[in-house]
Design an enzyme around this catalytic site. Sequence first.
Site, PDB file in Angstrom:
ATOM      1  N   LYS A 175       0.770  -0.787   0.200  1.00  0.00           N
ATOM      2  CA  LYS A 175       0.149  -0.074   0.284  1.00  0.00           C
ATOM      3  C   LYS A 175       0.544   0.895  -0.496  1.00  0.00           C
ATOM      4  CE  LYS A 175      -1.738   3.149   2.943  1.00  0.00           C
ATOM      5  NZ  LYS A 175      -0.965   4.106   1.830  1.00  0.00           N
ATOM      6  N   GLY A 228       7.142   5.595   8.268  1.00  0.00           N
ATOM      7  CA  GLY A 228       6.059   6.475   8.017  1.00  0.00           C
ATOM      8  C   GLY A 228       6.677   7.837   9.346  1.00  0.00           C
ATOM      9  N   SER A 229       5.239   7.533   9.891  1.00  0.00           N
ATOM     10  CA  SER A 229       5.953   9.224  10.985  1.00  0.00           C
ATOM     11  C   SER A 229       6.105   7.816  11.941  1.00  0.00           C
ATOM     12  CB  SER A 229       4.237   9.288  10.779  1.00  0.00           C
ATOM     13  OG  SER A 229       3.131   8.834  11.601  1.00  0.00           O
ATOM     14  N   VAL A 232       1.955   6.215  13.553  1.00  0.00           N
ATOM     15  CA  VAL A 232       1.884   5.599  13.329  1.00  0.00           C
ATOM     16  C   VAL A 232       2.251   4.312  12.596  1.00  0.00           C
ATOM     17  CG1 VAL A 232       0.707   4.391  10.907  1.00  0.00           C
ATOM     18  CG2 VAL A 232       0.138   6.715  11.112  1.00  0.00           C
ATOM     19  N   GLY A 233       3.756   4.420  13.459  1.00  0.00           N
ATOM     20  CA  GLY A 233       4.744   3.338  13.694  1.00  0.00           C
ATOM     21  C   GLY A 233       4.521   2.629  14.784  1.00  0.00           C
ATOM     22  N   GLU A 250      10.276   2.334  10.434  1.00  0.00           N
ATOM     23  CA  GLU A 250      11.714   3.048   9.717  1.00  0.00           C
ATOM     24  C   GLU A 250      10.867   4.654   9.642  1.00  0.00           C
ATOM     25  OE1 GLU A 250      14.241   3.097  10.151  1.00  0.00           O
ATOM     26  OE2 GLU A 250      15.752   1.344  10.090  1.00  0.00           O
ATOM     27  N   CYS A 284      13.777  12.027   5.821  1.00  0.00           N
ATOM     28  CA  CYS A 284      13.813  11.333   7.425  1.00  0.00           C
ATOM     29  C   CYS A 284      15.098  11.900   7.532  1.00  0.00           C
ATOM     30  CB  CYS A 284      13.681   9.855   7.553  1.00  0.00           C
ATOM     31  SG  CYS A 284      13.858   8.913   6.038  1.00  0.00           S
ATOM     32  N   GLN A 331       0.635  19.466   5.079  1.00  0.00           N
ATOM     33  CA  GLN A 331       2.352  19.490   4.896  1.00  0.00           C
ATOM     34  C   GLN A 331       2.732  20.518   5.143  1.00  0.00           C
ATOM     35  OE1 GLN A 331       4.074  16.769   6.267  1.00  0.00           O
ATOM     36  NE2 GLN A 331       5.568  18.750   6.718  1.00  0.00           N
ATOM     37  N   GLU A 383      10.042  16.333  15.506  1.00  0.00           N
ATOM     38  CA  GLU A 383      10.193  16.719  13.238  1.00  0.00           C
ATOM     39  C   GLU A 383       9.469  17.571  13.242  1.00  0.00           C
ATOM     40  OE1 GLU A 383       9.165  12.803  11.124  1.00  0.00           O
ATOM     41  OE2 GLU A 383      10.917  13.014  10.786  1.00  0.00           O
TER      42      GLU A 383
HETATM   43  P1  NAD Z   1       2.649   7.788   8.030  1.00  0.00           P
HETATM   44  O1  NAD Z   1       2.563   7.392   8.684  1.00  0.00           O
HETATM   45  O2  NAD Z   1       1.237   9.341   8.077  1.00  0.00           O
HETATM   46  O3  NAD Z   1       2.040   7.302   6.567  1.00  0.00           O
HETATM   47  C1  NAD Z   1       3.012   6.498   6.210  1.00  0.00           C
HETATM   48  C2  NAD Z   1       1.790   5.444   5.638  1.00  0.00           C
HETATM   49  O4  NAD Z   1       0.899   4.767   6.239  1.00  0.00           O
HETATM   50  C3  NAD Z   1       1.143   5.647   4.744  1.00  0.00           C
HETATM   51  O5  NAD Z   1       0.951   4.554   4.090  1.00  0.00           O
HETATM   52  C4  NAD Z   1       0.278   5.949   5.073  1.00  0.00           C
HETATM   53  O6  NAD Z   1      -1.297   5.813   4.319  1.00  0.00           O
HETATM   54  C5  NAD Z   1      -0.228   4.357   6.173  1.00  0.00           C
HETATM   55  N1  NAD Z   1      -1.059   4.996   7.504  1.00  0.00           N
HETATM   56  C6  NAD Z   1      -1.945   6.245   8.178  1.00  0.00           C
HETATM   57  N2  NAD Z   1      -2.250   5.355   9.088  1.00  0.00           N
HETATM   58  C7  NAD Z   1      -1.965   4.453   8.905  1.00  0.00           C
HETATM   59  C8  NAD Z   1      -2.634   3.360   9.639  1.00  0.00           C
HETATM   60  N3  NAD Z   1      -3.027   3.438  10.946  1.00  0.00           N
HETATM   61  N4  NAD Z   1      -2.463   1.718  10.048  1.00  0.00           N
HETATM   62  C9  NAD Z   1      -2.159   1.506   8.674  1.00  0.00           C
HETATM   63  N5  NAD Z   1      -1.276   2.238   7.922  1.00  0.00           N
HETATM   64  C10 NAD Z   1      -1.816   3.427   8.027  1.00  0.00           C
HETATM   65  O7  NAD Z   1       3.784   9.267   7.315  1.00  0.00           O
HETATM   66  P2  NAD Z   1       4.212  10.352   6.079  1.00  0.00           P
HETATM   67  O8  NAD Z   1       2.990  11.550   5.853  1.00  0.00           O
HETATM   68  O9  NAD Z   1       3.279   8.863   4.374  1.00  0.00           O
HETATM   69  O10 NAD Z   1       5.756  10.282   6.497  1.00  0.00           O
HETATM   70  C11 NAD Z   1       6.636  10.798   7.066  1.00  0.00           C
HETATM   71  C12 NAD Z   1       6.769  10.539   7.872  1.00  0.00           C
HETATM   72  O11 NAD Z   1       7.625   8.898   7.230  1.00  0.00           O
HETATM   73  C13 NAD Z   1       8.009  11.682   8.744  1.00  0.00           C
HETATM   74  O12 NAD Z   1       7.829  10.903   9.874  1.00  0.00           O
HETATM   75  C14 NAD Z   1       9.475  10.859   7.773  1.00  0.00           C
HETATM   76  O13 NAD Z   1      10.498  10.446   9.243  1.00  0.00           O
HETATM   77  C15 NAD Z   1       8.538   8.971   7.947  1.00  0.00           C
HETATM   78  N6  NAD Z   1      10.008   8.918   6.886  1.00  0.00           N
HETATM   79  C16 NAD Z   1      11.319   7.304   7.354  1.00  0.00           C
HETATM   80  C17 NAD Z   1      11.888   7.104   6.898  1.00  0.00           C
HETATM   81  C18 NAD Z   1      12.525   6.016   7.445  1.00  0.00           C
HETATM   82  O14 NAD Z   1      13.394   5.293   6.568  1.00  0.00           O
HETATM   83  N7  NAD Z   1      13.353   6.436   8.358  1.00  0.00           N
HETATM   84  C19 NAD Z   1      11.912   7.247   5.294  1.00  0.00           C
HETATM   85  C20 NAD Z   1      11.022   7.988   5.157  1.00  0.00           C
HETATM   86  C21 NAD Z   1      10.310   8.358   6.032  1.00  0.00           C
END
Ligand code: NAD
Length: 480
Positions: A175, A228-229, A232-233, A250, A284, A331, A383
């Site tokens: 996804k 992602g964030s 959520v992670g 990550e 990130c 954003q 962040e």
């Molecule tokens: P996000 O957490 O909002 O979304 C990431 C993904 O998770 C998207 O596909 C989103 O649809 C999905 N998601 C959202 N809620 C969910 C849920 N409840 N269950 C399952 N999936 C869900 O993050 P974002 O805004 O897309 O990305 C920005 C963040 O990503 C920043 O915090 C950045 O630091 C981080 N990031 C980290 C790395 C790394 O490798 N450490 C790399 C790139 C981005």
Amino acid sequence: MADVTRYDNFIDGQWVASNRYEPNINPSDLSDVIGDYAQADAGQVQAAIDAARRAFPAWSTFGIQARADALEQVGLEILARRDELGTLLAREEGKTLPEAIAEVVRAGNIFKFFAGECLRQAGETLPSVRPGVSVEITREPLGVVGLITPWNFPIAIPAWKIAPALAYGNCVVIKPAELVPGCVWAIAEIISRAGFPAGVFNLVMGHGKEVGEAIVGSRQVDAVSFTGSVGVGRGIAQACVARGTKVQLEMGGKNPQIVLDDADLDVAVELCTQSAFYSTGQRCTASSRIIVTDGIYDRFVAAMTARVGRIKVGSALAPGVDVGPVVSAAQLEQDLRYIALGKQEGARLACGGERASGATEGYYLAPTLFVDSTADMRISREEIFGPVANVVRVRDYEAALAMANDTEFGLSAGICTTSLKYANHFKRHAQAGMVMVNLPTAGVDYHVPFGGRKGSSYGPREQGRYAQEFYTTVKTTYIG
Ligand code: NAD
């Protein structure tokens, strides 16, 4: 109005229409709709997981040459189409065209690297402590892996999850982020013609709440890799751990970039500008926390302010632009909230601080530099994920190191110095997964491990050979 193309989900080797589509909009030009992308429902997510389960027995024992050939073909096609896919990426995410093309090249090379990994899957044979017995240690695929990716690297992050997952014999349900489905759709289309059996790779597009949670909540998904964030992670980790599903996360960063008195000033200014503002600060590994020692502080701030003022902001596709727009309205709002907060907290605004205009209506923000800030301000600790950075003055190297490590995150950390003593000390004592000496905190190779410590990451590293730690499980066999 011109017809907008519809892009479907890819499930069990078929393109599957949906009841709902959402537009993918260019943040450089809000009147430009890239396409309408299908929003999967729970039934489609389940169909994708079922297809992956059915495909797994044959794929997990598929010939390694055929597996390698298929991955190689994907990599070569991505590389051959770098300009076209780079244009799509710049259009949907907003990083500049040269940055976007470089990301596409990275994705192509990742597929080629993991094509090679198909042929390098070694095990170990050891003598047993029992006479006449030998021990074999081998790696096996996990099964169905769910991949959930963010918007800021629309092709590289999906590539660095899809390629190892498939190379080590797993089936995939992915996804992509709802803001940037175009690049993963393009990968799916390439994969659909590259010789993978039906069901090995499945694409389900849509929002996290529906599609993401359906993947994470399924008992038929054997492992989840998420980028992602933090918020959520952590939720995904809880759900996975509760039912014993392997999980890799990550997440965010607040990466420090130290500049010591003995640094080459021009090098320091250039790499801090790169770290903080390129790709609109939406990496990130970006550094929005620049920690500068007393002896060079005033010269650094003057030179950095002048340099940031010269950054050219504009459409991601326009030639000569250094920094594209912010990815979305939400954003942009977050970035502006942190700018207001920085002013309230008493940091001095040296540059930027307001929206910028472009030739078209888009989410443009002037690169923003705060100086004379302190370590306890929220702009120094949280962040922001935009083109907003701040500079903090410290007494000496020891204070800089302590401040660099005083964070809940630990992804990347950089130092700018001509001293071997400080570079070596920092290399050992920076609490981060990746350390940069006289290089920007962002910008990493594709064939070596990527990941962080503390709140930035959870589980094994991604990329390079280390990716096998997540995408395989170890079996120990005793032979009597
Ligand atoms: P996000 O957490 O909002 O979304 C990431 C993904 O998770 C998207 O596909 C989103 O649809 C999905 N998601 C959202 N809620 C969910 C849920 N409840 N269950 C399952 N999936 C869900 O993050 P974002 O805004 O897309 O990305 C920005 C963040 O990503 C920043 O915090 C950045 O630091 C981080 N990031 C980290 C790395 C790394 O490798 N450490 C790399 C790139 C981005």
